[in-house]
Scaffold this active site. Structure first.
Site, PDB file in Angstrom:
ATOM      1  N   ASN A 101      -5.410  10.316  14.765  1.00  0.00           N
ATOM      2  CA  ASN A 101      -5.745   9.474  13.619  1.00  0.00           C
ATOM      3  C   ASN A 101      -5.321   8.046  13.938  1.00  0.00           C
ATOM      4  OD1 ASN A 101      -4.671   8.078  11.012  1.00  0.00           O
ATOM      5  ND2 ASN A 101      -5.981   9.695  10.208  1.00  0.00           N
ATOM      6  N   CYS A 131      -7.104   0.929   5.211  1.00  0.00           N
ATOM      7  CA  CYS A 131      -6.209  -0.176   5.526  1.00  0.00           C
ATOM      8  C   CYS A 131      -7.004  -1.477   5.475  1.00  0.00           C
ATOM      9  CB  CYS A 131      -5.545   0.015   6.888  1.00  0.00           C
ATOM     10  SG  CYS A 131      -6.514   0.923   8.091  1.00  0.00           S
ATOM     11  N   THR A 194      -5.721  10.029   0.467  1.00  0.00           N
ATOM     12  CA  THR A 194      -4.953  10.038  -0.776  1.00  0.00           C
ATOM     13  C   THR A 194      -5.546   9.106  -1.829  1.00  0.00           C
ATOM     14  OG1 THR A 194      -3.498   8.348   0.154  1.00  0.00           O
ATOM     15  CG2 THR A 194      -2.782  10.649   0.325  1.00  0.00           C
TER      16      THR A 194
END
Length: 308
Positions: A101, A131, A194
């Site tokens: 990842n 991100c 998430t």
């Protein structure tokens, strides 16, 4: 019981079972070797890796919530150079599919990482696009279809390994995101990452987490994850790795029915380090009890009235 009914192939990766472990919840795999047959897993999505070492966020990084947890680890990791020189040689003998990842702050950084990881012992690259893109004013790659597609294209140009794009649920239209990354060449899609959450300490009147907000995971997010997997499965042709709140084999079956070809277990690894093996055993028994020859026969078979 043999795992033959569970043998799976995702983007050319042969898997003993369709049960993987989600990045950030399973270290580099070696930490769980006393509890799990690592080679039996479909793959281990190792801890998020960046170009340079990261120390992560300051302050409180994890807090429990009802039926889940919030975390703001901040991608703490030793960096890709240490991973390649020290970690990968150490974990290769375990015989697991190592899926790395990766996170970057620019499109070019994703490409550089993908190229560096195009080595023996790495089975695939998973792109974490949750991100900010520092070159584009901080917009999050995973909330902009064009930005996410650009990351896929540059990664594909730098590696021969399968490229998996991990979708963020923090968007208004998950299908648009999925189509964009499929069109850009993603070999598979994993979802969900998430959900963004927050907790406030009522005694101090301050946020519990040092980063103020964090990623929400655990059983509480499963209905959202199942819904998004089902929506994406209707729209794309690449395989889907479903994740989000899976704690038992019954949860995994839901994801297969929704359209996932494999599943990844995350937060549950913290409460039961052997949970993935129990899920494999449970899936095997379920298939036998239902007289189903192979796990693939479940994929996308949810029955919805009025729909073919």
């Amino acid at each position: 019981m043999s795992d033959e009914r569970l043998h799976t192939e995702i983007a050319g990766i042969k898997m003993q079972t369709p049960v993987l472990t989600a990045s950030g919840t399973f270290g580099f795999g070696e930490e769980f070797k006393d509890f799990v047959d690592l080679a039996r897993l479909g793959g281990v999505m190792v801890k998020g890796t960046t170009r340079q070492p990261r120390r992560g966020n300051d302050g409180v990084r994890i807090t429990e919530t009802p039926m889940g947890m919030l975390n703001c680890i901040g991608l703490e990791n030793p960096g890709v150079d240490v991973f390649l020189k020290e970690t990968l040689p150490r974990i290769k003998p375990y015989g697991m599919n190592v899926i790395v990842n990766i996170s970057g702050s620019t499109v070019e950084e994703y490409g550089e990482l993908a190229g560096m990881l195009d080595v023996d012992g790495v089975a695939a690259i998973e792109l974490n696009v949750s991100c900010p893109n520092v070159k584009e004013g901080g917009i999050v790659f995973g909330t902009d279809p064009k930005a996410a597609a650009a990351v896929v294209r540059v990664a594909k140009a730098q590696t021969k390994k399968p490229v998996i794009l991990k979708l963020s649920p923090n968007v208004t239209d998950i299908v648009t995101m999925a189509k964009a990354v499929e069109d850009a060449g993603a070999d598979a899609i994993s979802l969900i990452n998430t959900l963004m959450g927050m907790e406030i300490d009522i005694h101090t009147h301050r946020p519990t987490l040092g980063n103020i907000t964090g990623g929400l995971s655990g059983p509480c997010v499963k209905p959202v994850a199942v819904r998004m997997v089902w929506q994406v499965a209707q729209a794309v042709h690449v395989p889907i790795i479903g994740m989000g709140g899976i704690t038992c084999w019954q949860d995994a079956v839901e994801f297969f029915l929704a359209g996932a070809s494999a599943v990844a277990v995350g937060t549950a690894n913290f409460t039961d380090p052997a949970v993935t093996m129990k899920i494999c055993d449970g899936l095997n028994q379920y298939l036998e009890d239902q007289n189903i020859g192979h796990i693939s026969e479940l994929v996308g078979k949810v029955e919805i009235e009025g729909r073919a």
